[in-house]
Every structure is written in C-alpha cells, then in structure tokens.
Design a protein around this motif. Structure first.
Motif, PDB file in Angstrom:
ATOM      1  N   PRO A 350       1.129   9.417  14.681  1.00 12.41           N
ATOM      2  CA  PRO A 350       1.576  10.335  15.692  1.00 12.41           C
ATOM      3  C   PRO A 350       2.131   9.443  17.032  1.00 12.41           C
ATOM      4  CG  PRO A 350      -0.440  11.205  14.988  1.00 12.41           C
ATOM      5  CD  PRO A 350      -0.313   9.980  14.464  1.00 12.41           C
ATOM      6  N   CYS A 483      -3.819   8.003  22.499  1.00  7.87           N
ATOM      7  CA  CYS A 483      -3.815   9.257  21.992  1.00  7.87           C
ATOM      8  C   CYS A 483      -3.844  10.498  23.124  1.00  7.87           C
ATOM      9  CB  CYS A 483      -4.968   9.371  20.819  1.00  7.87           C
ATOM     10  SG  CYS A 483      -4.829   8.450  19.496  1.00  7.87           S
ATOM     11  N   CYS A 534      -0.105  17.746  15.353  1.00  7.38           N
ATOM     12  CA  CYS A 534      -1.776  17.572  15.059  1.00  7.38           C
ATOM     13  C   CYS A 534      -2.385  18.638  14.722  1.00  7.38           C
ATOM     14  CB  CYS A 534      -2.127  16.589  16.079  1.00  7.38           C
ATOM     15  SG  CYS A 534      -1.373  15.164  16.453  1.00  7.38           S
ATOM     16  N   LYS A 556      -5.755  13.318  13.897  1.00  4.20           N
ATOM     17  CA  LYS A 556      -5.201  12.509  12.781  1.00  4.20           C
ATOM     18  C   LYS A 556      -6.178  11.415  12.394  1.00  4.20           C
ATOM     19  CE  LYS A 556      -1.909  11.250   9.913  1.00  4.20           C
ATOM     20  NZ  LYS A 556      -3.132  10.716   8.965  1.00  4.20           N
TER      21      LYS A 556
END
Length: 665
Positions: A350, A483, A534, A556
């Motif tokens: 991602p 993230c 996601c 993920k």
C-alpha cells in the motif's frame, strides 16, 4: 602581763607575724588568687584575640563534606500510574581493622546490628575476622528508623569504622509491564582519551526510556559542609557553603497500561499457538502517532535491576567487567520494535501503491493484466502465489499480486532509465518521507533500517523488489508510523512516546512535536483511496475470518520468505479500525512461525485479536452494528464470501499490460 612585740628593722611587725594571724593568711591567699586570675585572663586574651585561629586549624576539628544524592525522576504511564521510581537504600560497610581487635568489641557490634537491622550475629563475627578490608555488613536497608539508629551507632567512638553508603535504586511497581520500553539504569564508566575505562563514572540510564530521558530524569548531586569533632559530632557553621541536591523530574508517557495488557495477553497466546522464534506487536493512535503499547516475545519478566555499587577501591578493570556484563544482560532486554529489522514483504505494497496513485499513474479502478501468475520482466521471472488474469488496481492489492504491483511501480520510472539514474530519486525520496532509512523514535541504539542507495537502483531488480516489500529492511516502529500516513490523511507524524514532564511546581509541561516531525506524504484524496482499498483487503481477503465483528477494518498482510531457505519467513499484518475514523493501528510481526505458512494464518490472527480487544475494552462504538446480529456462515468454514466482494475484472479498458515486476503474499 602585757608582752610588747619587738619592732623589725623596717619598723613593721614582720611578714611572719602577719602570716601567723588568721586574718593575714586570708588576705595573702586572696591576693595570690587575684594574681593568678589576672595571669589566666591575660593568657586567654592573648590566645583568643591576639592569636585567634580558625576551627579547621585546630586538630580537634575538621571540615567534612557530606555528599547528598538527589532522587531520580519517575516514569509515569498515560493513566497516571508510576511504572519506574527511585527508592533510597543504605548499605553498611566497615573497615575491619578499625574495630577494636577484641572479642568483646566485635561481639558488641554484632549484637547491635542484630538488634537494629536483624543481621545474623555469627555472620557479622565471620565478616569482622577479615583484617584490613572494607566489608559489607548489611545492604538494601530502606527503613528510616533503622537507618537513623545505624547512623547513631556509627558515631560511637568504638564504631567509627562503620560507614553508611546511600543510593537510590529503581523500582518498578507494575513489574514486567513496559519492561522492554523502560530500559534500565546502570553504572557507566568514564573513558580516558585512549579509550580505556576509568575507575570513575556515574549511574545513568543505559537503554530504553531511561536512557532517552536521562537529561530530565537525572538528579543533580549536592554537598553540605560541617565541622566535626573527634567524637564525630557535627557543629553547624553558617559560614560554610552548602549545595542542595536536586531531584530529577518525572516524565509522563503515552504508553497505556490497558493497551499493553491486551498486547501481552495476545502475544503469549500467539507464542504458544504458532511457536515463532520471536514476535512483536506495536499499537499506535494513528491520529497523533502516540505509541500506546509495544510488546514482544520472548520478553523479560521485569526491567533490568540496578547493579549494586562496587566495593570501595574497585579498580578500573572491575568496573569495566561489570559494564560488559551489563551489556551482555541487556542483549535479552532489547526492544525489538527499534533494535531489530525485518523485510516487510507484501505489507509494504500500500505504501508503494500510494506513490503510484499520487503521481496519477493509475486509479483504483484501472485494470492490470496479472499474466495468470507468471511473467518475465527482461530476464527476471516474477510469480504470484495465486494466479490471476485481469484485476483492477484495488484487486491487485486484495489478491496481493506481485506481477500487478511490479507493473504499477515500474510505471514510475521511464523504461530506458539506466542503473543509478536520477529518475529513481523520487522513489527514494518517497521512502525517506515515510521515515525509512533513518531513526524515527529517538532511542539509544535504534536501527536505521536499510534502503537501497541510488547507485544500486535499477528497474527490474531494485524497483521491482521494492514494489512488493523486498530489498528493504524496516523496524516495526518505522513500519507502523509509515502505515499511519494512510490513516492520517497522508500526513506523516513522528511517533510520540513522551507526553509531558513535571515542571517542578506541581504542573506539567507538554512536550510538543518537533517542527520537522510532521510532513505531507500523500494528498488526503490518495490516503482516502488507500483506506478504502485496505478495507477491501480485509473484507475480501483471507484475514476476514479474524476481523472483529461490529467494526470496519483495513489492513495488509506480508509474508517475506528467507532468501535461501524458503521454509523460514517473517510474517506481518498491520490493520486499523474503524476505517472512517481510525482509533487504533496495530502491527504484528512473527519470525519463523511453526504453524501457518502465510501471514493471514498467524500474524493476521494475532493483530486482529489485539485490535478487537482494544476496540472492545476502550469502548469504541461499532460502525457496523449489523455484524453483531448476523448469523450467516463463516467464510473460513465453507460459507459464502461476504456479499460486498466485487468480481474480478474482465474488461480491457485501462489495462496496464507490461512493460515492465513477488514473492509471497
């Protein structure tokens, strides 16, 4: 008959005649006393006024400097609980040759120590039998009454060889909670110009938060000067200077004991179920990047204890040996989240896909030809674990296609770009903005991780590998913080673990983030697209079986196999919830689990269990309440997949075909 006195030659009655009378004797003695008193007065005037000497010049008095040690500051968790504090302890030592070499005197000392401190008399007698040594009679005494009695005992003329040594030792009221984060306090020797350790040094934080907060926690020493006579009595002299000791200040942390308890419970269960070599879990509040919990297994039962002070006169070699022992013991107390790197694998996708979306190279609905699971990029073959044909960009992420990701990421660089070309620099700048390749937590000994340098960057190997999380090594703290960019509308914020410090007057000083600790990586639009993608990964992917019911979850997985031994892998899963307004971001990493091949089987379960526990115990309102009353069959038990899953793309418009690269989910 009247007797006449015979007159003397000077016309008087004579001294003898005067002394013979009682009145005369009295007058004589009085006169003699007056003469003597006058002589004494003259002498005192001469000594006290004409030849005045300071007390320190008189042998009966000496000036003594009494060192005073301040108290090290406390470490306080997010709920106000003290997790590390300092407690005063006293050790009692004696110079054995200073105690009268008689059985009576030694037996008397042994009896006094037994009465005051409960020391075994026989042990005391055996200790005193060693002549010419400083020996330890009692240690770790905390009772103020006992300490006061021992001080009185040391003032007695017979026991002046006794000496009390005071120190503050670290105590952890919550036991092993936050053990790896707190670090420990130990003796650190001074180093000479040639690098050799000296006999001098100080007590300081050696690792973890104790080391990071040393400047605030460290107390300043003080000293008071007194006149002391031969009987060990102190005389107050206002003329003597005194420097007061200053206590260290308390530091308030973002670490939450409830979150840490949930993490520790689930980690212990995962170690038993999956038997990895090691495992770690990190929990962030993605809105602020506050670190709420850091857990790891194997983990120490409690923070490292302080080392006891060395005996008087210890050599530099002895101190160096203890410092080496400290470091050896510390190896088992390292915080994996900042001291160990790992390959993120597909959990990295991602972050790379965000750059593709941000630069307009693709949209979530564009279609990519994933070549039915096998494709060669120049001379490098790339394969997918699960063969697929045409997939949308969102489905590339859901299916974790290495081929699809490679095609997307290679679109960032011209097809004719040579190795080391400046065309690769925007990709490296993107990784830098995400915090990879350098320290982000400010901890002593923190790892930088590994990012390929520009000179080694090429399309088919370096860039293709980065697209699916290979050729890069990260720490858990770096990965979780990166993230959180997706969750936090594209803004990177440095992780916070220090919240405030005491101001010394009963208040708190908030610790603001540094100006350089915040930067924009993605636009809010790109971040929102990634959050939706996601969420599809969890809803349509293999981790949906572990998803906590009642909340939307995005995340993920990543399964990074060892380069040479494919039976060894590092499995990870990061997730967040609720998707629309995330409260928690959880990252779980397991190295070489013995059960479950893919991250969805083990790391996915661990992170989901932690996330579910947080959502429940922090009473986060469910955003999918319908799931709480759903009675449909579970997908992992053979039931149908969630109705929200879209079919795989079959249309050709917008297909990203080739030019241009995998390994594992």
């Amino acid at each position: 008959m009247i007797v006449a006195r015979r007159p003397t030659a000077d016309g008087g009655t004579g001294v003898r005649a005067l002394l013979d009378s009682a009145r005369g004797r009295s007058v004589f003695l009085l006169a003699l006393c007056c003469v003597l008193l006058l002589a004494v007065g003259v002498k005192l005037f001469w000594l006290q006024v004409m030849r005045q000497r300071s007390p320190e010049s008189v042998a009966a008095w000496r000036t003594i400097a009494i060192d005073e040690e301040g108290r090290r500051g406390d470490l306080v968790d997010a709920r106000g609980g003290i997790v590390a504090t300092s407690v005063r302890e006293v050790d009692l030592r004696v110079w054995t040759s200073g105690v009268a070499a008689t059985d009576h005197r030694r037996e008397q000392l042994a009896a006094e120590l037994a009465r005051i401190a409960g020391v075994d008399p026989q042990r005391t007698l055996r200790t005193l039998a060693k002549p010419g040594q400083w020996v330890l009679l009692a240690e770790g005494i905390r009772d103020p009454g006992v300490i006061a009695e021992l001080r009185d005992l040391a003032r007695r003329p017979a026991f002046r060889a006794l000496e009390l040594e005071t120190r503050h030792v670290r105590e952890h009221p919550r036991g092993g909670l936050f053990a790896t984060q707190l670090g420990w306090v130990g003796w650190v020797a001074d180093v000479a110009a040639d690098g050799k350790p000296l006999a001098t040094g100080n007590w300081r934080g050696v690792a973890g938060l104790e080391a990071r907060c040393e400047a605030v926690l460290r107390p300043s020493g003080g000293a008071r000067f007194v006149r002391r006579d031969g009987t060990q009595h102190d005389m107050l002299d206002p003329a003597l200077a005194a420097v007061g000791a200053r206590d260290g200040r308390a530091v308030h942390l973002t670490l939450d004991p409830l979150a840490q308890t949930i993490v520790d419970e689930q980690l212990a269960a995962a170690m038993e179920e999956f038997a990895p070599d090691w495992a770690q879990v990190l929990v962030l509040d993605p809105r602020t990047s506050d670190v709420l919990a850091i857990g790891q297994q194997p983990a120490p039962a409690a923070p490292m204890p302080d080392l006891k002070p060395l005996p008087r006169g210890a050599s530099a070699a002895q101190r160096a040996a203890i410092e080496a022992e400290n470091l050896r013991r510390y190896a088992n107390h390292q915080m994996l989240a900042v001291h160990r790197v790992y390959p993120p694998g597909s959990s990295f996708k991602p972050l790379m896909l965000g750059l593709v979306l941000e630069q307009g190279k693709a949209t979530p609905d564009d279609v990519v030809d994933c070549e039915n699971g096998s494709h060669r990029f120049d001379r490098r073959p790339i394969r997918d674990t699960h063969p697929r044909g045409l997939l949308t960009v969102t489905e590339v992420l859901v299916e974790s296609s290495n081929i699809g990701m490679t095609k997307l990421v290679l679109s960032l660089v011209p097809a004719d770009a040579k190795k080391g070309a400046k065309a690769f620099q925007p990709v490296l700048d993107h990784l830098d903005r995400l915090g990879f390749g350098h320290k982000v937590g400010g901890f002593a000994g923190e790892e930088n991780g590994m990012v390929p340098p520009l000179r080694s960057m090429d399309r088919v190997y370096s860039l293709a590998s980065l697209s699916f999380g290979q050729q890069i090594q990260v720490t858990a703290l770096q990965m979780a913080t990166a993230c959180s960019v997706i969750v936090n509308d594209g803004v990177w914020r440095a992780p916070r673990i220090l919240d405030a410090i005491d101001d010394g007057a009963g208040g708190r000083i908030e610790i603001p983030p540094a100006p350089e600790s915040e930067r924009v990586v993605f636009s809010a639009r790109t971040a929102a697209q990634l959050r939706g993608m996601c969420a599809r990964v969890v809803d349509d992917g293999a981790t949906r079986r572990w998803k906590p019911k009642g909340w939307s979850v995005g995340g993920k997985t990543g399964t990074a196999e060892h380069e040479t031994d494919h039976s060894i892998s590092t499995n990870s899963f990061w997730c967040f919830a609720p998707v629309a307004a995330p409260r928690f971001l959880v990252l779980a990493v397991l190295h070489h689990p013995r059960k479950g091949r893919y991250a969805a089987d083990n790391a996915g379960k661990l992170a989901s269990k932690v996330l579910g526990g947080l959502l429940e115990r922090f009473e986060v309102p469910p955003d999918r309440p319908e799931e709480l009353v759903s009675a449909g069959p579970k997908a992992e038990d053979g039931g149908a997949a969630p109705a929200g899953r879209r079919p795989l793309a079959s249309a050709a418009p917008g297909v990203i075909a080739s030019p241009a690269v995998g390994e594992g989910r």
